[in-house]
Motif scaffolding. Structure first.
Motif, mmCIF file in Angstrom:
data_model
loop_
_atom_site.group_PDB
_atom_site.id
_atom_site.type_symbol
_atom_site.label_atom_id
_atom_site.label_comp_id
_atom_site.label_asym_id
_atom_site.label_seq_id
_atom_site.Cartn_x
_atom_site.Cartn_y
_atom_site.Cartn_z
ATOM 1 N N CYS A 25 0.830 -1.202 0.000
ATOM 2 C CA CYS A 25 0.000 0.000 0.000
ATOM 3 C C CYS A 25 0.869 1.259 0.000
ATOM 4 N N TRP A 26 2.009 1.196 0.658
ATOM 5 C CA TRP A 26 2.948 2.316 0.645
ATOM 6 C C TRP A 26 3.339 2.677 -0.776
ATOM 7 N N LYS A 27 3.583 1.663 -1.616
ATOM 8 C CA LYS A 27 3.980 1.923 -2.999
ATOM 9 C C LYS A 27 2.989 2.852 -3.697
ATOM 10 N N VAL A 28 1.707 2.593 -3.494
ATOM 11 C CA VAL A 28 0.671 3.347 -4.197
ATOM 12 C C VAL A 28 0.644 4.796 -3.727
ATOM 13 N N THR A 29 0.640 5.010 -2.423
ATOM 14 C CA THR A 29 0.611 6.389 -1.935
ATOM 15 C C THR A 29 1.891 7.120 -2.309
ATOM 16 N N GLN A 30 3.023 6.395 -2.332
ATOM 17 C CA GLN A 30 4.285 7.049 -2.655
ATOM 18 C C GLN A 30 4.322 7.516 -4.111
ATOM 19 N N ILE A 31 3.908 6.670 -5.048
ATOM 20 C CA ILE A 31 3.948 7.088 -6.451
ATOM 21 C C ILE A 31 2.922 8.182 -6.720
ATOM 22 N N LEU A 32 1.804 8.166 -6.026
ATOM 23 C CA LEU A 32 0.835 9.247 -6.185
ATOM 24 C C LEU A 32 1.422 10.572 -5.713
ATOM 25 N N ARG A 33 2.105 10.553 -4.563
ATOM 26 C CA ARG A 33 2.741 11.787 -4.074
ATOM 27 C C ARG A 33 3.821 12.274 -5.038
ATOM 28 N N LEU A 34 4.632 11.351 -5.514
ATOM 29 C CA LEU A 34 5.752 11.727 -6.363
ATOM 30 C C LEU A 34 5.310 12.270 -7.721
ATOM 31 N N THR A 35 4.128 11.896 -8.156
ATOM 32 C CA THR A 35 3.626 12.366 -9.446
ATOM 33 C C THR A 35 2.567 13.458 -9.295
ATOM 34 N N GLY A 36 2.407 13.976 -8.077
ATOM 35 C CA GLY A 36 1.530 15.120 -7.871
ATOM 36 C C GLY A 36 0.054 14.818 -7.910
ATOM 37 N N GLN A 37 -0.326 13.590 -7.563
ATOM 38 C CA GLN A 37 -1.731 13.186 -7.595
ATOM 39 C C GLN A 37 -2.346 13.241 -6.203
ATOM 40 N N PRO A 38 -3.351 14.094 -5.974
ATOM 41 C CA PRO A 38 -4.023 14.100 -4.677
ATOM 42 C C PRO A 38 -4.856 12.832 -4.490
ATOM 43 N N PHE A 39 -4.985 12.395 -3.264
ATOM 44 C CA PHE A 39 -5.772 11.192 -3.000
ATOM 45 C C PHE A 39 -6.329 11.241 -1.590
ATOM 46 N N ARG A 40 -7.360 10.450 -1.381
ATOM 47 C CA ARG A 40 -7.864 10.257 -0.021
ATOM 48 C C ARG A 40 -7.600 8.810 0.361
ATOM 49 N N TRP A 41 -7.477 8.574 1.655
ATOM 50 C CA TRP A 41 -7.098 7.259 2.173
ATOM 51 C C TRP A 41 -8.269 6.642 2.912
ATOM 52 N N VAL A 42 -8.527 5.357 2.661
ATOM 53 C CA VAL A 42 -9.517 4.585 3.404
ATOM 54 C C VAL A 42 -8.786 3.398 4.028
ATOM 55 N N GLU A 43 -8.737 3.361 5.353
ATOM 56 C CA GLU A 43 -8.027 2.292 6.060
ATOM 57 C C GLU A 43 -8.825 0.995 6.004
ATOM 58 N N VAL A 44 -8.133 -0.094 5.693
ATOM 59 C CA VAL A 44 -8.731 -1.423 5.629
ATOM 60 C C VAL A 44 -7.871 -2.355 6.485
ATOM 61 N N ASP A 45 -8.484 -3.004 7.462
ATOM 62 C CA ASP A 45 -7.748 -3.887 8.365
ATOM 63 C C ASP A 45 -7.645 -5.272 7.742
ATOM 64 N N THR A 46 -6.554 -5.518 7.041
ATOM 65 C CA THR A 46 -6.367 -6.807 6.379
ATOM 66 C C THR A 46 -6.284 -7.945 7.388
ATOM 67 N N ASN A 47 -5.490 -7.761 8.424
ATOM 68 C CA ASN A 47 -5.348 -8.819 9.426
ATOM 69 C C ASN A 47 -6.647 -9.084 10.171
ATOM 70 N N GLY A 48 -7.520 -8.092 10.197
ATOM 71 C CA GLY A 48 -8.817 -8.249 10.854
ATOM 72 C C GLY A 48 -9.902 -8.797 9.952
ATOM 73 N N GLY A 49 -9.561 -9.104 8.703
ATOM 74 C CA GLY A 49 -10.523 -9.742 7.807
ATOM 75 C C GLY A 49 -11.372 -8.807 6.967
ATOM 76 N N GLU A 50 -11.084 -7.510 6.983
ATOM 77 C CA GLU A 50 -11.943 -6.575 6.264
ATOM 78 C C GLU A 50 -11.869 -6.720 4.747
ATOM 79 N N THR A 51 -10.806 -7.333 4.236
ATOM 80 C CA THR A 51 -10.728 -7.524 2.783
ATOM 81 C C THR A 51 -11.583 -8.692 2.303
ATOM 82 N N ARG A 52 -12.171 -9.423 3.240
ATOM 83 C CA ARG A 52 -13.022 -10.569 2.869
ATOM 84 C C ARG A 52 -14.498 -10.248 3.000
#
Length: 216
Positions: A25-52
Motif C-alpha cells: 500500500c505504501w507503494k501506491v501512496t508514494q507514487i501518487l505523491r511523487l507524481t503530484g496526484q491528490p488522494f484520499r485514504w480509506v483504512e482497511v484492516d487486512t489482518n482483521g478480515g476486512e478484505t473478505r
C-alpha cells in the motif's frame, strides 16, 4: 531526482484503500505523491478480515489491498501494476524498450521472490506476534528472504540503483519492504550494498518511509 507531476492525474481525486503498515500500500501512496496526484485514504484492516467482506470483494474480488479507485470509478489492483500505471509518462518509468524491461524484471522479482518472504516474516513477527506458532514457515521465509537480498546485493554492491535508468518504480517496489526488513528479522548489515541503497532511496525528495511498530 524530482520528477515532474504526471499531468494526466493532477486533477483527479483518487481513493486508496489500504492498510498503513503495508509496504504494498505504501507503494501506491508514494507514487501518487511523487507524481503530484491528490488522494484520499480509506483504512482497511487486512489482518482483521476486512478484505473478505462482501462490500470490499465487490470492489476487488481478489480480496486484498491496495486498491486504487480513480475519480471516474476505474478500479486498479496489484501494487506493481498500479505503480506502472501511475508512473507512465514520468521519469519513474522508462519508455518501452530494454530499460523498461529491466524495471519489469525487478517488479516480478519483488512480488515472487522478495515480498512473499520478507513481508510475511515482518507481518508474523511484528504485527501478528505468532512467531512460535509459525516456526516452520518463518524458517522458510528467513532462507528465501536472505536469498532475495543476496540477489539485490549482487546488483547494488556496484551500482547505485536497480537499473541503469536511475531511480525508477523498481527501486520503489523493492524499497517498500526492504527498508523495514529488520521488522521481519533481517539485519541489513549483512548486505551493505542493499543498506547503502536503502539510504539513497530514503534521501530522494518526496520519499516518506513506512511507520514503525512501537515496541510493546
Amino acid at each position: 531526482m524530482t520528477p515532474p507531476p504526471n499531468r494526466r492525474y493532477r486533477r483527479a481525486m483518487a481513493t486508496v484503500y489500504g492498510m498503513r503498515p503495508s509496504g504494498n500500500c505504501w507503494k501506491v501512496t508514494q507514487i501518487l505523491r511523487l507524481t503530484g496526484q491528490p488522494f484520499r485514504w480509506v483504512e482497511v484492516d487486512t489482518n482483521g478480515g476486512e478484505t473478505r467482506t462482501p462490500g470490499f470483494l465487490r470492489r476487488n474480488p481478489f480480496g486484498k489491498v491496495p486498491v486504487l479507485e480513480l475519480d471516474d470509478g476505474t478500479v486498479l489492483v496489484e501494487s506493481n501494476a498500479i505503480l506502472a500505471h501511475v508512473a507512465e509518462g514520468t521519469p519513474w518509468l522508462p519508455p518501452p524498450g530494454l530499460p523498461r524491461t529491466r524495471v519489469m524484471e525487478w517488479l516480478f522479482f519483488e512480488q515472487y521472490s522478495h515480498e512473499p518472504y520478507i513481508a510475511v516474516a515482518r507481518n508474523i513477527r511484528t504485527y501478528l506476534g505468532t512467531a512460535a506458532a509459525n516456526a516452520e514457515r518463518l524458517a522458510n521465509c528467513d532462507a528465501a528472504g536472505a536469498k532475495a537480498l543476496d540477489a539485490m546485493e549482487h546488483r547494488l554492491a556496484s551500482h547505485d540503483w536497480l537499473t541503469d535508468a536511475g531511480p525508477t518504480i523498481a527501486d520503489l517496489a523493492l524499497f517498500a519492504y526492504t527498508h523495514v526488513a529488520d521488522e521481519g528479522g533481517f539485519d541489513l548489515a549483512r548486505w551493505p550494498g542493499v543498506a547503502a541503497w536503502v539510504a539513497r532511496v530514503a534521501a530522494l525528495p518526496g520519499i516518506v518511509t513506512l511507520p514503525r511498530r512501537a515496541a510493546a
